[in-house]
Scaffold this motif. Structure first.
Motif, short mmCIF file in Angstrom:
data_model
loop_
_atom_site.label_atom_id
_atom_site.label_comp_id
_atom_site.label_asym_id
_atom_site.label_seq_id
_atom_site.Cartn_x
_atom_site.Cartn_y
_atom_site.Cartn_z
N SER A 148 33.28 7.08 31.80
CA SER A 148 33.94 8.07 32.66
C SER A 148 33.13 9.35 32.85
N ASP A 149 32.26 9.69 31.91
CA ASP A 149 31.45 10.89 32.07
C ASP A 149 30.58 10.79 33.32
N GLN A 150 29.86 9.67 33.45
CA GLN A 150 29.02 9.47 34.64
C GLN A 150 29.84 9.15 35.88
N LEU A 151 30.79 8.26 35.73
CA LEU A 151 31.51 7.77 36.90
C LEU A 151 32.31 8.87 37.58
N ILE A 152 32.95 9.73 36.83
CA ILE A 152 33.76 10.77 37.44
C ILE A 152 32.91 11.79 38.17
N ARG A 153 31.67 11.97 37.75
CA ARG A 153 30.77 12.81 38.53
C ARG A 153 30.55 12.23 39.91
N ARG A 154 30.39 10.90 39.99
CA ARG A 154 30.21 10.25 41.29
C ARG A 154 31.49 10.34 42.11
N SER A 168 41.08 7.75 44.23
CA SER A 168 41.81 7.65 42.97
C SER A 168 40.87 7.08 41.93
N VAL A 169 40.99 7.54 40.70
CA VAL A 169 40.17 6.99 39.62
C VAL A 169 41.10 6.39 38.58
N SER A 190 42.49 10.22 26.52
CA SER A 190 42.52 11.68 26.65
C SER A 190 41.18 12.24 27.10
N GLN A 191 40.10 11.71 26.56
CA GLN A 191 38.77 12.16 26.98
C GLN A 191 38.57 11.91 28.47
N SER A 192 38.93 10.74 28.92
CA SER A 192 38.72 10.41 30.33
C SER A 192 39.62 11.24 31.24
N LEU A 193 40.87 11.46 30.84
CA LEU A 193 41.76 12.28 31.67
C LEU A 193 41.25 13.72 31.75
N THR A 194 40.76 14.25 30.65
CA THR A 194 40.19 15.60 30.66
C THR A 194 39.01 15.68 31.63
N ALA A 196 38.53 13.76 34.23
CA ALA A 196 38.95 13.47 35.60
C ALA A 196 39.73 14.60 36.25
N ALA A 197 40.24 15.53 35.46
CA ALA A 197 41.11 16.57 35.99
C ALA A 197 40.44 17.35 37.12
#
Length: 382
Positions: A148-154, A168-169, A190-194, A196-197
């Protein structure tokens, strides 16, 4: 805004293009795709789209040919405006490689992922098996993604660039050897939701991926309550949906909805892959679960029961067995405000998004509706 439906010339071009794509896919492209393994075909498709969307004139041409627009399809759900209610379900665009090409083709939204807190290699290959006799695919990916760290940047880059398509992610729990107890799983989400916010239009929490080492512990009511007690504390401006399991009795399913109703959840995605192979001739050594048409009946029943019991609490995104405009319309009339699909793209071709939109607009007008919202749940009203 100028709509294709209101321009005789553009409407004719779109209609002709849709049928030309349909003919080419059925008679040329599909045989090439189906002569490859599903895993290889999927990887080739992603590479092709990733390259194609870098060619501006090609994307312009795709939009002119396939993007059918009509004011009757516009809808507002959970405070988000959609050009149409059709979205790509999570599972195809695992690493946010396709947003631009999907937008130009005319999708109302797409769900990227599912993604996990740690990069995830997924399950051993093969990930897919085709079942054309059932209009289905056996899926055994196991949440392979770049993390999610890389993907949410994209996703954030696509979110900022998007003009008509909403992003939507989907967030899931990492499927690897480090997966531990319930508390570890809660920390993973929780890490991924943080991360993605604020970086997409919507967020989906996937509690129901059936192809993982630890199973689906958050489809148990007590564990689900613990998860959302934590997630409720993480600020995020986007509306949040939960992707639900399909293989539950209504009392079991309702127990999960009752838990979610006490938390900061705006909607539910109904439902994930079908596990039950009863009545289907499938090799026993094929690992995975069923997408497409075999998932339709149960999904529709759960959509209807959820709408009847919780229409004043949850928005519903319906997924499973959407190949035709009538099948999409059925989900809407049973209570779905949004409709998602994947399998029909493989079996019908990329122009099927155009077929679904044009067909739904015709069905809505035939029945006297002026919007998608008016039709939601109409089959259940007295």
């Amino acid at each position: 805004m100028s709509y294709v439906s209101q321009s005789p010339v553009r409407n004719s071009i779109n209609w002709i293009s849709e049928r030309a794509f349909q003919f080419a896919y059925k008679n040329v492209v599909k045989s090439y795709v189906f002569n490859q393994s599903p895993d290889e075909a999927h990887e080739q498709m992603v590479r092709f789209c990733r390259t194609s969307q870098k060619i501006g004139p090609l994307m312009w041409l795709l939009q002119q040919m396939l993007d059918y627009t009509d004011p009757i399809l516009e809808t507002r759900v959970m405070g988000v405006d959609f050009s149409n209610p059709f979205g790509l379900s999570a599972g195809l665009d695992k690493n946010a490689d396709l947003p631009l090409v999907l937008e130009k083709a005319g999708f109302g939204f797409e769900t990227v992922g599912s993604t996990t807190a740690r990069p995830c290699a997924g399950n051993s290959r093969p990930w897919f098996h085709r079942l054309p006799e059932y209009a289905s695919m056996m899926v055994h990916v196991g949440l392979a993604n770049d993390g999610s760290d890389q993907l949410i940047r994209r996703v954030n880059q696509a979110y900022k660039r998007s003009q008509t398509m909403r992003l939507s992610v989907s967030l899931a729990r990492t499927n690897d050897d480090h997966s531990g107890d319930i508390e570890e799983g809660i920390e993973d989400y929780s890490q991924s939701l943080t991360r993605a916010a604020g970086h997409s239009h919507m967020i989906e929490i996937n509690i129901s991926c059936p192809n993982t080492r630890v199973g689906e512990p958050f489809t148990q009511a007590d564990n689900l309550d613990k998860l959302f007690a934590r997630l409720d504390q993480i600020p995020h401006p986007q509306p949040l949906l939960v992707k639900m399991p399909q293989d539950r009795t209504w009392p079991q399913f309702k127990d999960l909805l009752d838990v979610l109703a006490e938390h900061k959840v705006e909607g539910v995605t109904i439902a994930n892959l079908r596990k039950d192979r009863t009545g289907l001739d499938i090799p026993q050594d094929w690992a995975g679960n069923l997408s497409g048409l075999p998932a339709q009946k149960t999904s529709n029943a759960l959509v209807a029961r959820t709408y009847q019991s919780y229409s004043d609490r949850f928005v519903i995104a319906g997924v499973g067995g959407v190949f035709t405009p009538q099948q999409a319309y059925d989900k809407i009339r049973l209570g779905a405000s949004l409709v998602m699909f994947i399998s029909s793209l493989m079996y019908r071709g990329p122009q099927n998004i155009t077929t679904l939109k044009r067909g739904l607009a015709d069905l809505l007008r035939r029945d006297g509706y002026t919007s998608v919202e008016e039709a939601v749940g109409s089959a259940l009203r007295r």
